[in-house]
Design an enzyme around this catalytic site. Structure first.
Site, short mmCIF file in Angstrom:
data_model
loop_
_atom_site.label_atom_id
_atom_site.label_comp_id
_atom_site.label_asym_id
_atom_site.label_seq_id
_atom_site.Cartn_x
_atom_site.Cartn_y
_atom_site.Cartn_z
CG HIS A 94 -11.92 -85.33 40.70
ND1 HIS A 94 -13.18 -85.87 40.47
CD2 HIS A 94 -11.60 -84.69 39.55
CE1 HIS A 94 -13.58 -85.57 39.24
NE2 HIS A 94 -12.63 -84.86 38.66
CB CYS A 123 3.75 -72.11 57.99
SG CYS A 123 2.16 -72.16 57.13
ZN LIG Z 1 2.32 -73.99 55.75
#
Ligand SMILES: [Zn+2]
Length: 219
Positions: A94, A123
């Site tokens: 999990h 990002c």
């Molecule tokens: Zn990323």
């Protein structure tokens, strides 16, 4: 394993889902709606874990792996206590509270105790806890690997699992079909208990250190 270290369980009486609404903190929709709230919830889970320690059962498995490198731990727990004890061959069905993954570029962030987790990927995207949430499918590659190991093993020891969370609950049945020697360690019986030729109604911290004779468990 984790409950004996004092880690609160998620389900059941006094479980985390008695205190929190999983629909607000542990599903993809919650993450889409309020990622910061979801990330804060998981940060809190990690900080609580720092007060918990692996027990004699965890340490016994570390010693067992040192003697038998082909021992594999397959766990539904997400707290990383096996690794903290020193086990290396661990499959986390999990996922783990100690990993984040960027949903945009899949980059993985491994977290460390006492170091604040990043909220966003390089990002710019929000990072998602690498955990199987409500409504998620299990990671197929991970589950397939676990199934294969169980299918090929010679001894299957189940510790404390309730046997109600599918598809993980199907794993003992793989071992049973193969005729593998099976041991259950669980203070309480459950629906899957009849699969096990050996049933030990006691705590993992009591049983595991005694289960494999000839191994020095004194760390
Ligand atoms: Zn990323």
């Amino acid at each position: 394993m984790s409950a004996e270290s004092g880690v609160p369980t998620y389900r059941g009486n006094d479980g985390i889902w008695e205190e929190y609404d999983w629909e607000e903190v542990a599903c993809e929709e919650a993450f889409q709606n309020d990622p910061e709230k979801v990330l804060n919830f998981h940060e809190l889970r990690r900080s609580e874990l720092l007060n918990r320690q692996p027990h004699a059962g965890h340490r016994a498995l570390v010693q067992l792996e040192a003697r038998h490198p082909d021992v594999t731990i397959i766990t539904q727990n997400i707290d990383g206590l096996h690794q903290r004890a020193g086990s290396t061959n661990v499959i986390e069905l999990h996922g783990s509270l100690w990993r984040l993954q960027c949903p945009n570029d899949q980059k993985i962030y491994q977290l460390m105790p006492n170091v604040p987790a990043p909220l966003r990927c390089t990002c710019g995207h929000w990072l998602r806890p690498a955990i199987t949430w409500f409504g998620d499918n299990l990671d197929l590659a991970t589950f397939t690997k676990a199934s294969k190991i169980i299918s090929d093993c010679t001894l299957f020891v189940a510790v404390g699992t309730s046997g109600v969370i599918w598809p993980a609950a199907g794993l003992p049945q793989i071992a049973a079909r193969k005729g593998v020697q099976m041991v259950e360690i669980n203070p309480e019986e459950n629906d899957l208990s009849p699969l096990y030729g050996n049933q030990i109604r006691d705590l993992a911290a009591n049983v595991l250190p005694k289960l494999f004779p000839g191994i020095n468990y004194q760390l």
